[in-house]
Write a protein that holds these residues in place. Structure first.
Motif, PDB file in Angstrom:
ATOM      1  N   ALA A   1       0.825  -1.209   0.000  1.00  0.00           N
ATOM      2  CA  ALA A   1       0.000   0.000   0.000  1.00  0.00           C
ATOM      3  C   ALA A   1       0.859   1.259   0.000  1.00  0.00           C
ATOM      4  O   ALA A   1       0.617   2.193  -0.786  1.00  0.00           O
ATOM      5  N   VAL A   2       1.876   1.303   0.857  1.00  0.00           N
ATOM      6  CA  VAL A   2       2.718   2.499   0.953  1.00  0.00           C
ATOM      7  C   VAL A   2       3.523   2.711  -0.328  1.00  0.00           C
ATOM      8  O   VAL A   2       3.629   3.833  -0.840  1.00  0.00           O
ATOM      9  N   SER A   3       4.074   1.635  -0.873  1.00  0.00           N
ATOM     10  CA  SER A   3       4.841   1.770  -2.110  1.00  0.00           C
ATOM     11  C   SER A   3       3.942   2.179  -3.276  1.00  0.00           C
ATOM     12  O   SER A   3       4.381   2.896  -4.178  1.00  0.00           O
ATOM     13  N   THR A   4       2.694   1.726  -3.253  1.00  0.00           N
ATOM     14  CA  THR A   4       1.752   2.148  -4.287  1.00  0.00           C
ATOM     15  C   THR A   4       1.482   3.646  -4.198  1.00  0.00           C
ATOM     16  O   THR A   4       1.411   4.343  -5.221  1.00  0.00           O
ATOM     17  N   ILE A   5       1.336   4.150  -2.987  1.00  0.00           N
ATOM     18  CA  ILE A   5       1.125   5.592  -2.805  1.00  0.00           C
ATOM     19  C   ILE A   5       2.322   6.382  -3.343  1.00  0.00           C
ATOM     20  O   ILE A   5       2.155   7.391  -4.047  1.00  0.00           O
ATOM     21  N   ILE A   6       3.535   5.913  -3.036  1.00  0.00           N
ATOM     22  CA  ILE A   6       4.738   6.575  -3.547  1.00  0.00           C
ATOM     23  C   ILE A   6       4.755   6.535  -5.082  1.00  0.00           C
ATOM     24  O   ILE A   6       5.087   7.519  -5.753  1.00  0.00           O
TER      25      ILE A   6
ATOM     26  N   MET B   1       2.210   6.365  -7.055  1.00  0.00           N
ATOM     27  CA  MET B   1       1.189   7.232  -7.619  1.00  0.00           C
ATOM     28  C   MET B   1       1.635   8.696  -7.637  1.00  0.00           C
ATOM     29  O   MET B   1       1.156   9.484  -8.457  1.00  0.00           O
ATOM     30  N   LEU B   2       2.529   9.070  -6.745  1.00  0.00           N
ATOM     31  CA  LEU B   2       3.120  10.405  -6.827  1.00  0.00           C
ATOM     32  C   LEU B   2       3.877  10.555  -8.141  1.00  0.00           C
ATOM     33  O   LEU B   2       3.814  11.598  -8.809  1.00  0.00           O
TER      34      LEU B   2
ATOM     35  N   ALA C   1       0.582   1.768 -10.470  1.00  0.00           N
ATOM     36  CA  ALA C   1       0.169   1.271  -9.158  1.00  0.00           C
ATOM     37  C   ALA C   1       0.627  -0.171  -8.967  1.00  0.00           C
ATOM     38  O   ALA C   1       1.114  -0.545  -7.892  1.00  0.00           O
TER      39      ALA C   1
END
Length: 291
Positions: free
Chosen positions: A68-73, A75-76, A192
């Motif tokens: 989840a956290v790596s996906t957020i990064i 998406m930036l 993602a």
């Protein structure tokens, strides 16, 4: 355990972080994007996974949180490249630096702490085969799931309509858009996916392969994974083969020590990076010759 048995037992586990990250980036590049932030996304995934497993004792929680956290990064990166139309190379490097910095920040108080890894189990009927049964065919659940997932990804990209759409977006985005394919959504989904795979790769590295936290433990694996995509010519099977090859090379130092080879440990530990450079040189020369 002799040198051969050690190599067989550790190759798949050593290759897994490279395989997961490389497969994720391969899908991203198939849509026409290039994310150079793999190292940072793996690092933040490794830190978050270790922290979660340390406090909860659940590897499942750690892997999900890392993804989840790596996906957020990731998406930036997608917002910068797709929405703002920033330079892909600069954006990827910035995301990589961000991930490395956050991993060092979050993991600082967990330095040198350890956790319990995952148990290994063999395939029924195959784990009794001499030599390879208790070594190569005895792995943890993540390895077995990754093997199944690699086969599934190959099928998706090569035998389904979705695979054709992904290829079409990467080869000619304007043409794909003109016939009604949602190019932006496909690229967002690919980025993602690539981010989640990097998170899983980092999680495996810090909670299973070497279940401890140390700043810098990803140690260039993200860059090797990036090179593997080129080495594998964006083909799932070739990328998997490359990951296995580098898994073997990464165990070179320990295997050589086990069999008593008297080469400097610094040389042996640098083998994966030396081969990466040589591999990229050979590929570049072939492309230049073909042109």
């Amino acid at each position: 355990m002799n040198g051969l048995e050690f190599l067989l037992a550790g190759t798949l586990a050593a290759a897994l972080p490279l395989l997961l990250a490389a497969l994720g980036e391969m899908v991203v590049e198939k849509t026409g994007l290039l994310n150079l932030g793999l190292e940072g996304m793996m690092a933040i995934g490794a830190a978050i996974a270790f922290i979660c497993v340390y406090h909860t004792g659940s590897h499942a929680v750690g892997f999900l949180a890392a993804a989840a956290v790596s996906t957020i990064i990731a998406m930036l990166f997608a917002v910068l490249v797709i929405a703002v139309r920033a330079n892909q190379v600069a954006s990827g490097l910035a995301i990589g630096v961000l991930g490395l910095g956050l991993s060092a920040l979050f993991g600082k108080s967990y330095e040198s702490l350890t956790i319990k890894g995952l148990p290994r189990f063999g395939l029924p009927g195959l784990s009794d085969i001499p030599v390879i049964g208790p070594t190569l065919l005895t792995q943890d659940i993540v390895v077995w799931l990754a093997i199944i997932g690699t086969g599934g990804l190959w099928f998706l990209l090569n035998r389904t309509k979705m695979g054709l759409i992904i290829a079409a977006v990467g080869e000619n985005a304007d043409a794909a858009r003109s016939i009604g394919y949602p190019v932006v959504l496909i690229r967002l989904a690919a980025v993602a996916f690539g981010g989640a795979m990097c998170g899983l790769a980092g999680a495996y590295a810090s909670t299973v392969y070497t279940p401890l936290w140390a700043d810098g433990m990803i140690a260039g694996r993200g860059w090797i994974a990036l090179a593997l995509v080129v080495f594998g010519t964006w083909q799932t099977g070739r990328v998997a083969f490359g990951a296995l090859l580098f898994g073997i090379l990464s165990l070179g130092e320990l295997t050589a020590q086990a069999v008593g080879v008297g080469l400097p440990s610094q040389l042996l530990s640098s083998l994966p990076y030396i081969v990466t450079i040589l591999m990229l040189v050979v590929i570049s020369r072939r492309k230049a010759g073909a042109a």
